[in-house]
Design an enzyme around this catalytic site. Structure first.
Site, mmCIF file in Angstrom:
data_model
loop_
_atom_site.group_PDB
_atom_site.id
_atom_site.type_symbol
_atom_site.label_atom_id
_atom_site.label_comp_id
_atom_site.label_asym_id
_atom_site.label_seq_id
_atom_site.Cartn_x
_atom_site.Cartn_y
_atom_site.Cartn_z
ATOM 1 N N HIS A 193 0.813 -1.212 0.000
ATOM 2 C CA HIS A 193 0.000 0.000 0.000
ATOM 3 C C HIS A 193 0.844 1.257 0.000
ATOM 4 C CE1 HIS A 193 -2.226 -3.308 1.996
ATOM 5 N NE2 HIS A 193 -3.113 -2.984 1.066
ATOM 6 N N GLY A 194 2.134 1.131 -0.317
ATOM 7 C CA GLY A 194 2.985 2.315 -0.550
ATOM 8 C C GLY A 194 3.496 3.010 0.685
#
Lengths: 259, 421, 169
Positions: free
Chosen positions: C134-135
């Site tokens: 999810h970065g």
């Protein structure tokens, strides 16, 4: 009530038969007072530690104990070596580990979490090195023989010359207490074979008793906890039974008065 | 029975009960009219329910740690015994619980045999019971294989080999059971699955067993129907609940003794040796509760007929309600049947004993005689006795023994036991 | 008279229930405790790692209690960079010296504190780790700088038993 007593007698007799028939051998084993027998049985720590010494110095070159871990030696209810002593014992053995980042297996000193190192890689290697006979793993050996403690204790002291007319093959020895009397293991114990750390005299009888006690613990490490819990449980059940009995009488008294 | 008149006290209760009548069921179970003269032989149904739940709960928790693979099964059991928190306790409860389960079921069955609980209108309860018993034996047999000791392996080999006695398809069936050419890992994994399944089948059948019972109601020691519920019965709660509780506690004391002080005495030492397909133990024996059938199996020299005899010994019980032609239920009033009953008990115990012995010499002879007598009892003695026996006069009702003499239970019991001579 | 009888009856039943409840509790506990880590699992609670072959600028990943642990031997530049970050810039303010007692060695659980993926080494905008799920971006001290992760990567209990060996747990 009469029927109940009849049935109880029959059941007890039957269990008696079952108990007797399981000890198929007619021969009487040597007896000694085992500290772990009976409702309040406990292990003698000194005996366990001496027994470990006998196992380590005499038996472990052929007999594995693969279900024991080195940490068991310092846990409650057993020989209760100190953690440091147990660590030192573990570290005195080389344990196979790996693969490492090169993909190879390597050996390293043992840790508390390791299982007891086996003297042979596998069963076949053990058989090959012992004239075709496999020295059984001893983790649960005491439970794997009828009246195991007395049997092993007797067997270790039971070596004698074969009676007249009995011939033995090469590598086979006569033992008074072995099933079938013929055993491939030679007599291992002799007086003074081991020098006990606590100064106890290492007679054959003493070593037999100590190593058997150790083997009993190895097979039943939670024996003391089991006995303790058993005592508490049965006392508790008796108390509750009495309370429930009187409650029952109290409740049922209503029925009789209604008639 | 006015079960349908029950209304729950609370509004929420009523709302729920209208949709799923569990509260009505609970009310039925608590008020259920039970004969007031039941003796302690009647407490074993409750005890058996306790045994089933105990086995399921301990089995579930064991299954969280057990590994059903030939290479790891024995070790996983040792892992449970040594490392799992209270693993030794759960394992010993489960292993000894199986023995206690069978002890209770035999007492329960023999209660029925004595008091005629299998007779009309309770035939279906009895037959469901036989099915439960068969499933218990299957579950126990497969459970014993799981530790993969010498007795596990060789017991499995001997018993599965029995199926080869079936003509034509026998060998194929055995291979199919094994999943291979001998008892091995495929056999173990499927036995684990089935061992896990069967207790839940038993649970379902127990529900049917109790449901079928609640139609006519319980039998009782004098074997006569309830005439006046208000006089002859007590509500199940609290009277029978507390009595069953008391009996259960006594049972648990015996159970606790085995678990804590003699956990391996009912087992076989050879099962602490890891399974070895190349070495057969000197004496292969099943667990004690299967010994009578083992004796019957070995008493017949022919392989197929031995299997037939063993199965017939159990299946014959299905026909018992019709084989026993007596119109009187309870052995209390059947003095001759009572003698034959105790001879049957002795016969089964003898079969159990010789089942543990080598099948040769005097033991084999006794096994054969005892087997023959077992069938004689059901096929000859029972039908004939029903016609020939002079029974004692039965009371008018359950409470009549009290009304007919003294208001004192003790005196009435005394009268009954004098009749027993 | 009836009152006394009632009191005695109530006491008996109450006592029976109470004693019974103790038994039920005593029976339930082992059933629950058997699911707790067993002795063999607890014995493996710590792992010793040989770091003699780890040069500055290298990260190794080891397994501890079934999870990945990143051990990075940081270069001098990385140490300076880690120490120079201001606490205001951090979502989860933690000083580098509190995370790495010996600044040369960074030891932390290689588990993203967002939803548990394993972040990738030497990726992301902060010269540290980047979690592709999810970065989340972590810096050279393993602290969350950008992305949804709420806290810095966890530092387990560890110690140097000798110059070449770290004992984790």
């Amino acid at each position: 009530m009469k029927n109940f007593l009849r049935l109880l007698t029959i059941i007890i007799t039957l269990f008696g038969f079952v108990g007797v028939s399981s000890a198929a051998e007619k021969i009487e084993y040597l007896k000694t007072d085992w500290s772990f027998k009976g409702l309040f049985g406990k292990f003698d720590r000194g005996s366990l530690q001496r027994g470990y010494q006998v196992y380590a110095e005499v038996c472990s070159s052929c007999h594995s104990m693969k279900y024991l871990s080195y940490r068991n030696l310092s846990e409650k209810g057993g020989p209760e070596f100190t953690v440091a002593q147990a660590k030192a014992i573990a570290a005195s053995f080389e344990v196979t580990d790996g693969p490492n980042s090169d993909g190879e297996m390597f050996t390293r000193p043992g840790k508390l979490s390791d299982k007891f190192v086996m003297p042979y890689e596998n069963v076949k290697a053990a058989q090959a090195a012992n004239g075709g006979a496999y020295p059984p793993d001893m983790s649960v050996l005491v439970k794997a023989r009828g009246d195991g403690a007395n049997y092993i204790y007797s067997l270790l002291q039971g070596y004698e010359d074969p009676p007249v007319g009995v011939t033995l093959d090469e590598g086979v020895h006569y033992n008074k207490y072995m099933y079938g009397n013929k055993i491939k293991m030679a007599n291992q114990l002799s007086d003074g074979l081991v020098e006990y750390g606590d100064g106890t005299s290492a007679t054959v009888e003493q070593m037999s008793k100590d190593v058997t006690t150790f083997l009993m613990w190895a097979a039943e490490p939670h024996l003391e906890a089991r006995h303790r819990m058993g005592f508490k449980s049965i006392v508790y059940l008796i108390i509750l039974t009495i309370l429930v009995y009187f409650s029952m009488k109290r409740i049922w008294s209503r029925v009789e008065t209604e008639v | 029975m006015s079960d349908h008149d029950y209304t729950p006290k609370s509004k929420v209760g009523k709302w729920f009960n209208d949709r799923l009548p569990l509260l009505t069921l609970a009310n039925h179970l608590t008020d259920y009219p039970t004969p007031k003269n039941l003796n302690y032989w009647w407490t074993f149904g409750g005890i058996l329910t306790f045994c089933l739940i105990t086995q399921i709960v301990t089995g579930l928790t064991l299954a969280m740690h057990y590994i059903a693979h030939a290479d790891m099964a024995f070790e996983s059991v040792e892992h449970i015994m040594r490392d799992v928190n209270y693993g030794w306790l759960i394992r010993y409860i489960h292993a000894n619980g199986a023995s206690m389960f069978f002890l209770a079921v035999y007492i329960h069955i023999f209660r029925s045999l004595f008091y005629g609980s299998y007779k009309a209108p309770r035939e279906i309860i009895w037959i469901i019971g036989i099915i439960i018993y068969l499933l218990m034996m299957a579950a126990a047999f497969m459970g014993y294989v799981l530790p993969w000791g010498q007795m596990s392996f060789w017991g499995a080999t001997v018993i599965t080999n029995l199926f080869s006695a079936i003509p034509l398809v026998g060998e194929g069936i055995v291979t199919w059971l094994w999943g291979g050419y001998s008892v091995d890992n495929p056999t173990l994994t499927r036995f684990f699955t089935l061992h896990y399944l069967i207790p839940f089948l038993i649970l379902g059948l127990v529900v049917l067993h109790i449901w079928a019972l609640h139609v006519p109601g319980n039998n009782n020691p004098v074997g006569i129907d309830i005439k006046k519920p208000s006089k002859d019965t007590v509500p199940f709660h609290p009277y029978i609940v507390i009595k069953d509780g008391f009996a259960l506690l006594m049972f648990m004391i015996v159970f606790a003794f085995f678990v804590f002080y003699a956990p391996n005495i009912l087992g076989h030492a050879d099962n602490y040796i890891e399974a070895d397909p190349l070495v057969t133990p000197a004496h292969i024996v099943p667990e004690w509760y299967l010994l009578p059938f083992y004796a019957i199996l070995r008493s017949v020299p022919d392989k197929l007929l031995g299997v037939v005899a063993m199965l017939s010994a159990i299946l014959i019980l299905v026909f018992l309600p019709w084989l026993d032609t007596s119109k009187i239920r309870s052995a209390v009033f059947r003095p001759l049947y009572k003698q034959f009953y105790w001879i049957l008990v002795a016969d089964v115990l003898i079969l159990g004993y010789v089942g543990a012995m080598p099948a040769e010499g005097l033991y084999l002879l006794i096994a054969r005689v005892a087997t023959a007598y077992y069938f004689l009892h059901f096929l000859v003695v029972l039908p004939v006795l029903g016609f020939k026996e002079k029974t004692l006069p039965i009371p008018m009702s359950i409470t009549e023994p009290i009304l007919g003499g003294s208001p004192n239970f003790a005196a009435a019991k005394n009268k009954e036991s004098l009749d027993n001579k | 008279m009836a009152d006394k009888k009632t009191k005695r009856r109530d006491f008996l039943f109450t006592a029976t229930y109470a004693v019974g409840a103790v038994g039920v509790g005593a029976v339930v506990w082992p059933m629950i405790d058997q699911m707790n880590p067993d002795a063999s699992v607890k014995a493996l609670a710590s792992t010793e790692v040989d770091v003699s072959t780890v040069n500055p600028g290298k990260t190794i990943t080891v397994l501890w209690r079934g999870k990945p642990v990143f051990i990075r031997r940081r270069t001098q530049e990385e140490i300076t960079e880690a120490k120079s970050v201001s606490m205001e810039d951090l979502k989860h303010p933690e000083k580098d010296e509190d995370r790495a007692k010996n600044p040369e060695w960074l030891v932390m659980l290689g588990v993203c504190t967002h939803l548990g993926c394993v972040p990738l080494d030497q990726k992301g905008d902060y010269n540290g780790w980047f979690c592709p799920c999810h970065g989340s971006h972590y810096d050279i001290s393993g602290r969350i700088r950008k992305g949804p992760a709420p806290t810095n990567m966890e530092v387990p209990k560890y110690e140097f038993v000798d110059a070449n060996t770290i004992k984790i747990g």
